[in-house]
Design a protein around this motif. Structure first.
Motif, mmCIF file in Angstrom:
data_model
loop_
_atom_site.group_PDB
_atom_site.id
_atom_site.type_symbol
_atom_site.label_atom_id
_atom_site.label_comp_id
_atom_site.label_asym_id
_atom_site.label_seq_id
_atom_site.Cartn_x
_atom_site.Cartn_y
_atom_site.Cartn_z
ATOM 1 N N ASN A 34 72.423 55.864 25.488
ATOM 2 C CA ASN A 34 73.528 54.934 25.374
ATOM 3 C C ASN A 34 72.952 53.724 25.299
ATOM 4 O OD1 ASN A 34 75.638 56.955 25.162
ATOM 5 N ND2 ASN A 34 75.122 57.578 27.403
ATOM 6 N N ILE A 35 73.306 53.002 24.349
ATOM 7 C CA ILE A 35 72.889 51.788 23.875
ATOM 8 C C ILE A 35 74.171 50.867 24.175
ATOM 9 C CG2 ILE A 35 71.633 50.034 22.342
ATOM 10 C CD1 ILE A 35 69.936 52.650 23.479
ATOM 11 N N ARG A 36 74.184 50.048 25.259
ATOM 12 C CA ARG A 36 75.317 49.154 25.362
ATOM 13 C C ARG A 36 74.830 47.730 24.884
ATOM 14 N NH1 ARG A 36 76.674 51.014 31.580
ATOM 15 N NH2 ARG A 36 77.578 53.046 31.043
ATOM 16 N N ASN B 139 68.600 43.120 30.819
ATOM 17 C CA ASN B 139 68.250 43.780 29.988
ATOM 18 C C ASN B 139 66.846 44.375 29.897
ATOM 19 O OD1 ASN B 139 66.353 41.537 29.760
ATOM 20 N ND2 ASN B 139 67.402 40.760 27.662
ATOM 21 N N ALA B 140 66.371 44.570 31.495
ATOM 22 C CA ALA B 140 64.984 44.825 31.624
ATOM 23 C C ALA B 140 64.574 46.042 31.218
ATOM 24 C CB ALA B 140 64.976 44.711 33.246
ATOM 25 N N ALA C 100 71.465 46.410 25.715
ATOM 26 C CA ALA C 100 70.817 45.765 24.500
ATOM 27 C C ALA C 100 71.474 44.371 24.269
ATOM 28 C CB ALA C 100 70.899 46.704 23.319
ATOM 29 N N LEU C 101 70.866 43.316 24.769
ATOM 30 C CA LEU C 101 71.088 42.025 24.484
ATOM 31 C C LEU C 101 70.011 40.988 24.819
ATOM 32 C CD1 LEU C 101 74.287 41.278 26.792
ATOM 33 C CD2 LEU C 101 72.391 42.693 27.366
ATOM 34 N N GLY C 102 69.896 40.001 24.153
ATOM 35 C CA GLY C 102 68.693 38.999 24.668
ATOM 36 C C GLY C 102 69.278 37.821 24.757
ATOM 37 N N PRO C 103 68.325 36.839 24.639
ATOM 38 C CA PRO C 103 66.761 37.010 24.511
ATOM 39 C C PRO C 103 66.312 37.542 25.840
ATOM 40 C CG PRO C 103 67.016 34.708 24.587
ATOM 41 C CD PRO C 103 68.459 35.262 24.705
ATOM 42 N N GLU C 104 64.777 37.666 25.976
ATOM 43 C CA GLU C 104 64.234 38.045 26.987
ATOM 44 C C GLU C 104 64.520 37.160 28.219
ATOM 45 O OE1 GLU C 104 60.457 39.452 26.290
ATOM 46 O OE2 GLU C 104 60.261 40.217 28.518
#
Ligand SMILES: NC(=O)c1ccc[n+]([C@@H]2O[C@H](COP(=O)([O-])OP(=O)(O)OC[C@H]3O[C@@H](n4cnc5c(N)ncnc54)[C@H](OP(=O)(O)O)[C@@H]3O)[C@@H](O)[C@H]2O)c1
Length: 381
Positions: free
Chosen positions: A197-199, A325-326, A262-266
């Motif tokens: 599941n990609i949030r 987002n780790a 799923a979000l960024g940046p790192e």
């Protein structure tokens, strides 16, 4: 500065609303993810997968298709044939309506399915149950709008998700987050331990029909004085659709399951760092004038819709721009520089028909209002 939840949620939905593993997966991870050891071997050519995409012709879907084809996987699209029907002429297309007309999917086998077009749990349940015996891995595209409040700094995937009193209520415009959370559950119930599941956070870059991030490169490329929100220190997060598409394919190659933001940046970035980088990438033609959020509020300027990608990080949004987002990074999500996204977004805009370009450019504060606010800001005592 006020922003009501509805504006924020609808903002997240806008692009999606344009359209109404391997067997090695193991273990059910409600809020975790597992990555097969093969995930580390990025340079090795991937085992060829057959991938079904429920949709594939809107905004995110094409990025998944392009990435999958670039990695030599076999792709099948299932949709109604309404949205961009000319896309991917060499890819197999099956036609049907997710709401009750899935006949074209019967008795077919795929290694994995990607579901970017599921908004209603009943409909996700239908496809996940039908495909469960014939598909190894279900990648459901969800959203960070499942979180009704982002009021904690550095929150991870264990932040509470929205609920809905009547789960048969299918009005996804008003219950977007809660229904997406139920869709995640429906997929997991049909294929326990085989679902990712990609949030996703705000998806940006070439192909974005919502024009939200697009406001910034288009406005900044025009040059002159540009209204920028707050003191510049607000943290912001986003994801280039191409990075998300490539990562979804990586998840399939690695058989990764679990729930991941799923979000960024790192590393955390501020709005100022982002807009400075965009300005720099586009030739440093703009002067950014940072205007206090209370002043913007008094002028009736809305965060997120008129000044996209940005919200004051307080109250229910105290943790805005700081979500963890780790797990996704551990599972291989990588981010391109925002300057590249800005340049490529402008280049893409030049290639689309005028009506689409005008629509993408119509998001964000209107020029006369921007000028008025800037003048008032300078005239303040
Ligand atoms: N944009 C953002 O910032 C953002 C942020 C967070 C999460 N998300 C999520 O990201 C995803 C974005 O997806 P996308 O729209 O770009 O995906 P997409 O797969 O590129 O486009 C949607 C596809 O679904 C098909 N479709 C729509 N209704 C259908 C139906 N009833 N039966 C069969 N096919 C149908 C459409 O084709 P036809 O019309 O031809 O059927 C189209 O191919 C969504 O899940 C959204 O919630 C977006």
């Amino acid at each position: 500065m006020t922003i009501d939840r509805r504006t924020f949620i609808l903002g997240s939905l806008a692009a999606g609303a344009a359209a109404g593993a391997g067997a090695a997966c193991s273990g059910s991870q409600e809020h975790g993810s597992t990555t097969a050891p093969a995930a580390k071997a990025t340079a090795a050519p991937p085992a060829k997968k057959s991938i079904l995409i429920l949709g594939g012709t809107g905004f995110l879907g094409p990025h998944v298709v392009t990435s999958a084809l670039a990695r030599s996987h076999t792709v099948t699209l299932f949709n109604r044939g309404k949205t961009h029907p000319g896309l991917f002429p060499d890819v197999e297309k099956l036609h049907g309506d997710r709401d009750g007309h899935l006949e074209a999917l019967a008795n077919r086998k795929w290694d994995a399915v990607v579901d970017p077009s599921g908004y209603v749990p009943r409909i996700v349940k239908m496809s996940a149950e039908l495909l469960a015996p014939n598909v190894g891995h279900y990648v459901f595209i969800s959203t960070i709008s499942v979180y009704p409040k982002i009021d904690v700094v550095n929150a991870d995937e264990s932040l509470p998700v929205a609920t809905i009193a009547d789960p048969t209520n299918e009005d996804f415009k008003t219950n977007y987050g809660a229904l997406k959370a139920l869709c995640e559950k429906a997929a997991e119930a049909a294929m326990p331990g085989r679902v990712a599941n990609i949030r996703s956070g705000l998806i940006i870059g070439p192909g974005d029909p919502s024009g939200r991030f697009t406001h910034w490169p288009t406005r900044i490329a025009q040059g002159g004085e540009v209204l920028a929100p707050g003191d510049g220190q607000t943290p912001v997060q986003y994801i280039d659709g191409r990075d998300l598409g490539a990562w979804i394919v990586r998840l399939i190659e690695d058989g990764t399951v679990g729930t991941m933001n799923a979000l960024g940046p790192e590393k955390r970035v501020t709005m100022k760092q982002v807009l400075d980088a965009v300005n720099h990438a586009l030739g440093d033609k703009a002067q950014l004038t940072w205007v206090d959020e209370d002043f913007l509020d008094k002028q009736g300027v809305e965060g997120w819709s008129e000044l996209p990608m940005w919200l004051p990080n307080k109250g229910d949004y105290a943790g805005f721009g700081t979500q963890q987002n780790a797990k996704a990074v551990k599972a291989g999500l990588v981010f391109r520089p925002i300057g590249d996204t800005a340049r490529d977004t402008l280049a893409w805009l030049e290639t689309v028909p005028e009506d689409q370009r005008a629509k993408a450019r119509s998001t964000g504060i209107k020029p006369d209002k921007e000028a008025k606010v800037l003048a008032a800001w300078k005239a303040r005592t």
